[in-house]
Scaffold this active site. Structure first.
Site, PDB file in Angstrom:
ATOM      1  N   ASP A 128       0.862  -1.190   0.000  1.00 49.25           N
ATOM      2  CA  ASP A 128       0.000   0.000   0.000  1.00 49.25           C
ATOM      3  C   ASP A 128       0.895   1.236   0.000  1.00 49.25           C
ATOM      4  OD1 ASP A 128      -1.848   2.135   0.952  1.00 49.25           O
ATOM      5  OD2 ASP A 128      -3.241   0.461   1.158  1.00 49.25           O
ATOM      6  N   LEU A 164      -0.159   4.154   0.953  1.00 44.62           N
ATOM      7  CA  LEU A 164      -0.730   5.046   1.975  1.00 44.62           C
ATOM      8  C   LEU A 164      -1.268   6.356   1.373  1.00 44.62           C
ATOM      9  CD1 LEU A 164       1.746   4.509   4.978  1.00 44.62           C
ATOM     10  CD2 LEU A 164      -0.317   3.227   4.397  1.00 44.62           C
ATOM     11  N   ALA A 214      -6.165  -2.154  -4.194  1.00 49.01           N
ATOM     12  CA  ALA A 214      -5.585  -0.805  -4.315  1.00 49.01           C
ATOM     13  C   ALA A 214      -6.160  -0.084  -5.525  1.00 49.01           C
ATOM     14  CB  ALA A 214      -4.063  -0.911  -4.459  1.00 49.01           C
ATOM     15  N   ARG A 234      -7.716   4.196  -6.915  1.00 50.55           N
ATOM     16  CA  ARG A 234      -8.408   5.456  -6.661  1.00 50.55           C
ATOM     17  C   ARG A 234      -9.881   5.117  -6.864  1.00 50.55           C
ATOM     18  NH1 ARG A 234      -4.429   9.750  -7.103  1.00 50.55           N
ATOM     19  NH2 ARG A 234      -6.196  11.054  -6.522  1.00 50.55           N
ATOM     20  N   THR A 265     -16.553  -3.038  -9.447  1.00 53.17           N
ATOM     21  CA  THR A 265     -17.549  -2.163  -8.825  1.00 53.17           C
ATOM     22  C   THR A 265     -18.861  -2.100  -9.599  1.00 53.17           C
ATOM     23  OG1 THR A 265     -18.056   0.171  -8.422  1.00 53.17           O
ATOM     24  CG2 THR A 265     -16.367  -0.253 -10.024  1.00 53.17           C
ATOM     25  N   TYR A 269     -14.144   6.659 -12.996  1.00 54.45           N
ATOM     26  CA  TYR A 269     -13.822   5.563 -12.071  1.00 54.45           C
ATOM     27  C   TYR A 269     -14.381   4.234 -12.591  1.00 54.45           C
ATOM     28  CZ  TYR A 269     -14.718   2.594  -7.980  1.00 54.45           C
ATOM     29  OH  TYR A 269     -14.832   1.543  -7.114  1.00 54.45           O
ATOM     30  N   PHE A 317     -26.687  15.108  -1.648  1.00 54.00           N
ATOM     31  CA  PHE A 317     -26.382  15.528  -3.023  1.00 54.00           C
ATOM     32  C   PHE A 317     -27.579  15.348  -3.946  1.00 54.00           C
ATOM     33  CE2 PHE A 317     -21.718  14.253  -1.999  1.00 54.00           C
ATOM     34  CZ  PHE A 317     -21.508  15.477  -1.372  1.00 54.00           C
ATOM     35  N   ARG A 323     -28.960   3.426  -3.032  1.00 49.12           N
ATOM     36  CA  ARG A 323     -27.791   2.547  -3.144  1.00 49.12           C
ATOM     37  C   ARG A 323     -28.040   1.266  -2.353  1.00 49.12           C
ATOM     38  NH1 ARG A 323     -26.920   5.658  -6.438  1.00 49.12           N
ATOM     39  NH2 ARG A 323     -25.110   6.955  -6.873  1.00 49.12           N
ATOM     40  N   ARG A 360     -24.075  15.483  -7.325  1.00 47.42           N
ATOM     41  CA  ARG A 360     -22.636  15.271  -7.524  1.00 47.42           C
ATOM     42  C   ARG A 360     -22.426  14.680  -8.928  1.00 47.42           C
ATOM     43  NH1 ARG A 360     -19.842  11.106  -3.446  1.00 47.42           N
ATOM     44  NH2 ARG A 360     -21.046   9.672  -4.721  1.00 47.42           N
TER      45      ARG A 360
HETATM   46  N1  LIG Z   1     -15.849   1.271  -0.606  1.00 45.74           N
HETATM   47  C1  LIG Z   1     -16.751   0.916  -1.499  1.00 45.74           C
HETATM   48  O1  LIG Z   1     -17.965   1.149  -1.307  1.00 45.74           O
HETATM   49  C2  LIG Z   1     -16.354   0.204  -2.761  1.00 45.74           C
HETATM   50  C3  LIG Z   1     -17.363  -0.235  -3.635  1.00 45.74           C
HETATM   51  C4  LIG Z   1     -17.003  -0.915  -4.802  1.00 45.74           C
HETATM   52  C5  LIG Z   1     -15.675  -1.150  -5.086  1.00 45.74           C
HETATM   53  N2  LIG Z   1     -14.715  -0.697  -4.236  1.00 45.74           N
HETATM   54  C6  LIG Z   1     -13.315  -0.961  -4.583  1.00 45.74           C
HETATM   55  O2  LIG Z   1     -12.703  -1.598  -3.473  1.00 45.74           O
HETATM   56  C7  LIG Z   1     -11.317  -1.216  -3.391  1.00 45.74           C
HETATM   57  C8  LIG Z   1     -11.025  -0.695  -1.995  1.00 45.74           C
HETATM   58  O3  LIG Z   1     -11.856   0.422  -1.719  1.00 45.74           O
HETATM   59  P1  LIG Z   1     -11.780   1.151  -0.334  1.00 45.74           P
HETATM   60  O4  LIG Z   1     -13.108   1.766  -0.101  1.00 45.74           O
HETATM   61  O5  LIG Z   1     -11.199   0.242   0.658  1.00 45.74           O
HETATM   62  O6  LIG Z   1     -10.755   2.323  -0.680  1.00 45.74           O
HETATM   63  P2  LIG Z   1      -9.579   2.917   0.229  1.00 45.74           P
HETATM   64  O7  LIG Z   1      -9.231   4.220  -0.416  1.00 45.74           O
HETATM   65  O8  LIG Z   1      -9.966   2.903   1.656  1.00 45.74           O
HETATM   66  O9  LIG Z   1      -8.413   1.879   0.020  1.00 45.74           O
HETATM   67  C9  LIG Z   1      -7.604   1.838  -1.137  1.00 45.74           C
HETATM   68  C10 LIG Z   1      -6.170   1.595  -0.686  1.00 45.74           C
HETATM   69  O10 LIG Z   1      -5.326   1.458  -1.826  1.00 45.74           O
HETATM   70  C11 LIG Z   1      -4.126   2.202  -1.614  1.00 45.74           C
HETATM   71  N3  LIG Z   1      -3.612   2.558  -2.949  1.00 45.74           N
HETATM   72  C12 LIG Z   1      -4.235   3.306  -3.896  1.00 45.74           C
HETATM   73  N4  LIG Z   1      -3.494   3.347  -5.020  1.00 45.74           N
HETATM   74  C13 LIG Z   1      -2.376   2.599  -4.777  1.00 45.74           C
HETATM   75  C14 LIG Z   1      -1.233   2.244  -5.565  1.00 45.74           C
HETATM   76  N5  LIG Z   1      -1.094   2.666  -6.820  1.00 45.74           N
HETATM   77  N6  LIG Z   1      -0.292   1.466  -5.007  1.00 45.74           N
HETATM   78  C15 LIG Z   1      -0.426   1.013  -3.718  1.00 45.74           C
HETATM   79  N7  LIG Z   1      -1.489   1.306  -2.944  1.00 45.74           N
HETATM   80  C16 LIG Z   1      -2.453   2.087  -3.467  1.00 45.74           C
HETATM   81  C17 LIG Z   1      -4.547   3.385  -0.757  1.00 45.74           C
HETATM   82  O11 LIG Z   1      -3.521   3.991  -0.003  1.00 45.74           O
HETATM   83  C18 LIG Z   1      -5.591   2.736   0.156  1.00 45.74           C
HETATM   84  O12 LIG Z   1      -5.026   2.231   1.339  1.00 45.74           O
HETATM   85  C19 LIG Z   1     -11.087  -0.198  -4.493  1.00 45.74           C
HETATM   86  O13 LIG Z   1     -10.509  -0.864  -5.583  1.00 45.74           O
HETATM   87  C20 LIG Z   1     -12.486   0.280  -4.839  1.00 45.74           C
HETATM   88  O14 LIG Z   1     -12.568   0.686  -6.170  1.00 45.74           O
HETATM   89  C21 LIG Z   1     -15.014  -0.036  -3.075  1.00 45.74           C
HETATM   90  O1  LIG Z   2     -21.801  13.628   1.640  1.00 44.70           O
HETATM   91  C1  LIG Z   2     -22.425  12.849   0.909  1.00 44.70           C
HETATM   92  C2  LIG Z   2     -21.831  11.682   0.372  1.00 44.70           C
HETATM   93  C3  LIG Z   2     -22.588  10.897  -0.483  1.00 44.70           C
HETATM   94  N1  LIG Z   2     -23.871  11.235  -0.792  1.00 44.70           N
HETATM   95  C4  LIG Z   2     -24.657  10.367  -1.686  1.00 44.70           C
HETATM   96  O2  LIG Z   2     -24.723   9.096  -1.071  1.00 44.70           O
HETATM   97  C5  LIG Z   2     -24.694   8.053  -2.066  1.00 44.70           C
HETATM   98  C6  LIG Z   2     -23.534   7.130  -1.776  1.00 44.70           C
HETATM   99  O3  LIG Z   2     -22.322   7.848  -2.017  1.00 44.70           O
HETATM  100  P1  LIG Z   2     -20.883   7.296  -1.589  1.00 44.70           P
HETATM  101  O4  LIG Z   2     -19.919   8.387  -1.899  1.00 44.70           O
HETATM  102  O5  LIG Z   2     -20.940   6.764  -0.220  1.00 44.70           O
HETATM  103  O6  LIG Z   2     -20.683   6.058  -2.536  1.00 44.70           O
HETATM  104  P2  LIG Z   2     -20.799   5.958  -4.135  1.00 44.70           P
HETATM  105  O7  LIG Z   2     -22.149   5.386  -4.460  1.00 44.70           O
HETATM  106  O8  LIG Z   2     -20.453   7.214  -4.798  1.00 44.70           O
HETATM  107  O9  LIG Z   2     -19.632   4.966  -4.502  1.00 44.70           O
HETATM  108  C7  LIG Z   2     -19.322   3.806  -3.741  1.00 44.70           C
HETATM  109  O10 LIG Z   2     -19.937   2.690  -4.313  1.00 44.70           O
HETATM  110  C8  LIG Z   2     -19.657   2.523  -5.660  1.00 44.70           C
HETATM  111  C9  LIG Z   2     -20.406   1.323  -6.147  1.00 44.70           C
HETATM  112  O11 LIG Z   2     -21.803   1.502  -5.998  1.00 44.70           O
HETATM  113  C10 LIG Z   2     -18.165   2.458  -5.845  1.00 44.70           C
HETATM  114  O12 LIG Z   2     -17.572   1.387  -6.314  1.00 44.70           O
HETATM  115  C11 LIG Z   2     -17.289   3.396  -5.064  1.00 44.70           C
HETATM  116  O13 LIG Z   2     -15.962   2.921  -4.916  1.00 44.70           O
HETATM  117  C12 LIG Z   2     -17.813   3.631  -3.733  1.00 44.70           C
HETATM  118  O14 LIG Z   2     -17.172   4.796  -3.257  1.00 44.70           O
HETATM  119  C13 LIG Z   2     -24.558   8.770  -3.411  1.00 44.70           C
HETATM  120  O15 LIG Z   2     -25.831   8.887  -3.971  1.00 44.70           O
HETATM  121  C14 LIG Z   2     -24.038  10.153  -3.047  1.00 44.70           C
HETATM  122  O16 LIG Z   2     -24.466  11.156  -3.946  1.00 44.70           O
HETATM  123  C15 LIG Z   2     -24.458  12.369  -0.268  1.00 44.70           C
HETATM  124  O17 LIG Z   2     -25.610  12.672  -0.552  1.00 44.70           O
HETATM  125  N2  LIG Z   2     -23.709  13.150   0.570  1.00 44.70           N
END
Ligand SMILES: NC(=O)c1ccc[n+]([C@@H]2O[C@H](COP(=O)([O-])OP(=O)(O)OC[C@H]3O[C@@H](n4cnc5c(N)ncnc54)[C@H](O)[C@@H]3O)[C@@H](O)[C@H]2O)c1
Ligand SMILES: O=c1ccn([C@@H]2O[C@H](COP(=O)(O)OP(=O)(O)O[C@H]3O[C@H](CO)[C@H](O)[C@H](O)[C@H]3O)[C@@H](O)[C@H]2O)c(=O)[nH]1
Length: 325
Positions: A31, A33, A70, A72, A113, A137, A202, A215, A275
């Site tokens: 990672d 970080l 890992a 963005r 995702t 994304y 949003f 969602r 958003r």
């Molecule tokens: N959280 C969600 O709701 C959600 C939903 C669908 C998919 N995902 C996917 O799950 C994965 C994890 O999401 P998360 O919410 O834990 O995100 P997060 O940002 O908490 O974790 C991502 C981690 O990857 C590391 N990272 C990013 N780019 C890197 C690189 N190039 N090299 C090494 N480390 C790197 C970051 O430092 C971080 O610790 C992501 O791939 C995201 O797209 C998340």
């Molecule tokens: O301050 C906020 C934050 C979010 N939202 C809304 O809440 C919902 C959920 O938003 P999140 O930012 O929590 O999550 P996203 O749906 O944008 O995305 C998440 O889920 C996706 C899959 O559904 C992805 O893969 C992504 O990595 C993960 O961040 C969205 O409608 C967003 O517009 C608000 O209204 N206010």
């Protein structure tokens, strides 16, 4: 197995790493970080601070399989900064896949995702529905899914892409504690904890029952289970793609209401503009994961998800990044 978890200092990666360790596997975390933090790495794991492009090869030493989290992953940011996403997700993942090829480590579970589908014509979303991402994304994750398919066909990779919907909750003492938080449930709970003044909603003019986006929230513990099941059943030459969600949509307003009930706090909310890149409604069909992987989610109730996230935030106390804003 010795498993490399990329992004294991982040939210999903730390929970998957903890789950693997609890089942007796050895874990290496790679990672950089950039969004994760050192506290997210389970103490039993070997931690390599580095990035996918420069450090995949050394992180793969002695490894049997990879969980690739890992990335963005912020929808709004990806629309504003596409270059960061094409490089940070697609180019970086190709570097990881090529290092895996070189090291002859071909078993991978990839964090894909719901954002690969874009605005669905109907819900729940099944894996055979069109993939038309509405943000950069989702487009980068779809491109990676396609790359993985071809690496399976041509190079004998054994892969599963898990298309998660909205992950929430906490697991084995790990949860959401990002330095910069943008996700709905942790933000709403930070308001309840007094770390923020209010939550911005949003948009309230979406084509949904109450006008706010809907969602499908999946518990991170159920998600971690699916990763292990996928890793243990991957087969050479095959790329499986599964949706993972609870099968139920909750609007932003409903989420805030559940958080009010769970925490007993008022949680002020204010409607703000939509958003960029947000689809109106995302709800998963996870039938494939259940029938093929034998996945049995046990924490599908939104109240349980929020309770676990709330307990985690309160247990963090002063270690919560949001407490210091
Ligand atoms: N959280 C969600 O709701 C959600 C939903 C669908 C998919 N995902 C996917 O799950 C994965 C994890 O999401 P998360 O919410 O834990 O995100 P997060 O940002 O908490 O974790 C991502 C981690 O990857 C590391 N990272 C990013 N780019 C890197 C690189 N190039 N090299 C090494 N480390 C790197 C970051 O430092 C971080 O610790 C992501 O791939 C995201 O797209 C998340
Ligand atoms: O301050 C906020 C934050 C979010 N939202 C809304 O809440 C919902 C959920 O938003 P999140 O930012 O929590 O999550 P996203 O749906 O944008 O995305 C998440 O889920 C996706 C899959 O559904 C992805 O893969 C992504 O990595 C993960 O961040 C969205 O409608 C967003 O517009 C608000 O209204 N206010």
């Amino acid at each position: 197995m010795r498993v490399l978890v990329t992004g294991g200092a982040g939210y999903v990666g730390s929970c998957c790493a903890a789950e693997l360790i609890s089942r007796g596997h050895e874990v290496v975390v790679l990672d950089d970080l950039s969004t994760g933090n050192r506290d997210g790495v389970p103490p039993e794991a070997t931690f390599i601070e580095g990035d996918l492009i420069s450090d995949s090869a050394r992180a793969l030493e002695g490894v049997d399989a990879v969980i690739h989290c890992a990335a963005r992953s912020l929808v709004g940011e990806s629309v504003e900064q596409p270059a960061e996403y094409w490089h940070g997700n697609v180019v970086s993942t190709l570097a990881l896949l090529d290092a895996m090829r070189e090291a002859d480590v071909k078993n991978i579970v990839f964090s894909s995702t719901a954002a690969t589908y874009g605005e669905p014509e109907q819900v729940p979303i099944t894996e055979d529905m069109p993939t038309r991402p509405t943000n950069t994304y989702g487009a980068t994750k779809l491109a990676i899914d396609m790359a993985i398919t071809s690496y399976c066909v041509a190079y004998g990779f054994a892969a599963t892409s898990l298309r998660y919907f909205n992950v929430a909750g906490a697991h084995l003492g790990f949860g959401e504690n990002r330095v910069v938080e943008t996700h709905l449930i942790p933000l709403v709970l930070q308001v309840a904890a007094g770390h923020r003044e209010k939550i911005f909603v949003f948009g309230d003019d979406w084509p949904t029952t109450d006008g706010t986006c809907a969602r499908d929230y999946i518990h991170v513990g159920d998600l971690a289970d699916a990763h292990v099941l996928a890793l243990e059943s991957n087969a050479a030459g095959e790329h499986r793609i599964f949706n993972l969600g609870s099968g139920e949509g909750f609007s932003v307003q409903q989420v805030i209401d559940v958080c009010r009930t769970v925490t007993g706090h008022e949680i002020p909310a204010q409607v703000s503009p939509r958003r960029a890149g947000d689809p109106a409604t995302l709800v998963a069909s996870s039938e494939q994961a259940k029938s093929v992987l034998g996945w049995q989610p046990s924490r599908t109730d939104l109240t349980t998800v929020v309770e676990d996230a709330w307990e985690f935030l309160r247990a963090l106390g002063d270690r919560a990044h949001s407490a210091h804003r």
